[in-house]
Each structure stands twice: as structure tokens, then as C-alpha cells.
Design a protein around this motif. Structure first.
Motif, mmCIF file in Angstrom:
data_model
loop_
_atom_site.group_PDB
_atom_site.id
_atom_site.type_symbol
_atom_site.label_atom_id
_atom_site.label_comp_id
_atom_site.label_asym_id
_atom_site.label_seq_id
_atom_site.Cartn_x
_atom_site.Cartn_y
_atom_site.Cartn_z
ATOM 1 N N ASN A 1 -5.426 3.442 10.850
ATOM 2 C CA ASN A 1 -5.693 2.106 10.295
ATOM 3 C C ASN A 1 -4.442 1.524 9.646
ATOM 4 O OD1 ASN A 1 -8.369 2.004 11.100
ATOM 5 N ND2 ASN A 1 -9.130 2.903 9.204
ATOM 6 N N HIS A 2 -3.703 2.347 8.913
ATOM 7 C CA HIS A 2 -2.476 1.863 8.284
ATOM 8 C C HIS A 2 -1.439 1.489 9.338
ATOM 9 C CE1 HIS A 2 -3.696 2.352 4.203
ATOM 10 N NE2 HIS A 2 -3.951 3.644 4.354
ATOM 11 N N ASN B 1 0.234 4.309 0.914
ATOM 12 C CA ASN B 1 0.165 5.077 2.162
ATOM 13 C C ASN B 1 1.023 4.449 3.260
ATOM 14 O OD1 ASN B 1 -1.532 7.112 1.236
ATOM 15 N ND2 ASN B 1 -3.385 5.981 1.765
ATOM 16 N N ARG B 2 1.004 3.130 3.359
ATOM 17 C CA ARG B 2 1.827 2.466 4.377
ATOM 18 C C ARG B 2 3.313 2.630 4.070
ATOM 19 N NH1 ARG B 2 -2.736 -1.147 4.499
ATOM 20 N NH2 ARG B 2 -1.807 -2.633 3.036
ATOM 21 N N THR C 1 1.642 12.447 5.299
ATOM 22 C CA THR C 1 0.990 11.657 4.251
ATOM 23 C C THR C 1 -0.120 12.418 3.528
ATOM 24 O OG1 THR C 1 -0.640 10.729 5.779
ATOM 25 C CG2 THR C 1 1.422 9.492 5.461
ATOM 26 N N CYS D 1 0.839 -1.197 0.000
ATOM 27 C CA CYS D 1 0.000 0.000 0.000
ATOM 28 C C CYS D 1 0.877 1.251 0.000
ATOM 29 C CB CYS D 1 -0.899 -0.001 1.231
ATOM 30 S SG CYS D 1 -1.827 1.524 1.460
ATOM 31 N N THR E 1 -3.195 12.313 4.441
ATOM 32 C CA THR E 1 -4.441 11.566 4.596
ATOM 33 C C THR E 1 -5.043 11.860 5.966
ATOM 34 O OG1 THR E 1 -3.306 9.603 5.423
ATOM 35 C CG2 THR E 1 -3.645 9.718 3.057
ATOM 36 N N SER E 2 -6.210 11.332 6.211
ATOM 37 C CA SER E 2 -6.916 11.619 7.458
ATOM 38 C C SER E 2 -6.328 10.850 8.644
ATOM 39 C CB SER E 2 -8.397 11.266 7.308
ATOM 40 O OG SER E 2 -8.537 9.855 7.190
ATOM 41 N N GLN E 3 -6.649 11.313 9.837
ATOM 42 C CA GLN E 3 -6.164 10.644 11.051
ATOM 43 C C GLN E 3 -6.677 9.207 11.152
ATOM 44 O OE1 GLN E 3 -8.173 9.993 14.101
ATOM 45 N NE2 GLN E 3 -6.401 8.866 14.841
ATOM 46 N N PRO E 4 -7.970 8.949 10.893
ATOM 47 C CA PRO E 4 -8.429 7.554 10.949
ATOM 48 C C PRO E 4 -7.723 6.666 9.924
ATOM 49 C CG PRO E 4 -10.308 9.033 11.027
ATOM 50 C CD PRO E 4 -9.102 9.868 10.695
ATOM 51 N N ASN E 5 -7.448 7.222 8.744
ATOM 52 C CA ASN E 5 -6.769 6.468 7.702
ATOM 53 C C ASN E 5 -5.352 6.103 8.144
ATOM 54 O OD1 ASN E 5 -5.015 6.382 5.067
ATOM 55 N ND2 ASN E 5 -7.131 5.964 4.429
ATOM 56 N N VAL E 6 -4.611 7.066 8.669
ATOM 57 C CA VAL E 6 -3.248 6.805 9.141
ATOM 58 C C VAL E 6 -3.274 5.803 10.289
ATOM 59 C CG1 VAL E 6 -1.223 7.836 10.270
ATOM 60 C CG2 VAL E 6 -2.289 8.986 8.325
#
Length: 105
Positions: free
Chosen positions: A64-65, A33-34, A55, A31, A57-62
Motif C-alpha cells: 500500500n505504501h 513507513n514511506r 521496514t 508517513c 511491517t506486513s507485506q500488504p502494508n508495504v
């Protein structure tokens, strides 16, 4: 040189490879983002907030990664006061990330 090669082969041969664990790491690395998070962590420990800014991206997205990276053993977390600091698990993980950078540069 051949003695060092022999030691390297013997060292790795004595440790059983875990294909399931390798597959899990491979999935974690699949991925963008990861990978961006891992590259950011090469610079040192970081918080979710800093990784969000890095990144884009959003806090929830980060978060989760980071959970995927923790499960795969690439990243560890340590609570420092009221925040959590994330870092690469080992120098081997850092070497892996640097090798990926080198191969793709």
C-alpha cells in the motif's frame, strides 16, 4: 557564481511548478513507513519482500505504501521475471531523500 545562479533561476522559472503535484509528494513524504521505504531504496532496487524485512511491517502494508509512492511519482516498478523491483524514480528523488536525511541528522 552569479552566472550559475542566474542559469539556475532561469531554468526553474521556465518550468511551471505544479502545486497539486508538490502537495501529493508532500503527503507521500508525511508517513514514517514511506520514508523508511525511500531510504531503503537509496541503496538500490528492491522487492516487496526485502522492503518488508527492512521496514518490519506486513507485506500488504508495504504494498500500500509503495502504491502511494508510485502515484506521487517518487517510486517506479519494473517486473523482472516473477518479481517486481521497486526503485526511486530519478536522481532528483534520491537527492530529495538525502536532503531530508541531512536536514534531520
Amino acid at each position: 557564481m552569479s552566472h550559475r545562479y542566474h542559469d539556475l533561476v532561469m531554468y526553474h522559472s521556465s518550468r511551471a511548478a505544479d502545486p497539486a503535484a508538490m502537495l501529493e509528494v508532500g503527503r507521500a513524504l508525511s508517513c514514517e513507513n514511506r520514508l523508511t521505504v525511500l531510504v531503503a531504496l537509496l541503496e538500490g532496487p528492491s522487492t516487496v519482500g526485502t522492503l518488508v524485512r527492512h521496514t518490519g511491517t506486513s507485506q500488504p502494508n508495504v504494498s500500500n505504501h509503495l502504491a502511494v509512492l508510485r502515484t506521487s511519482g517518487l517510486v517506479t516498478a519494473e517486473k523482472v521475471g516473477r518479481t517486481v523491483q521497486y526503485r526511486l524514480t530519478s536522481s532528483e528523488v534520491a537527492s530529495l531523500v538525502r536532503a531530508l536525511i541531512a536536514v534531520t541528522s
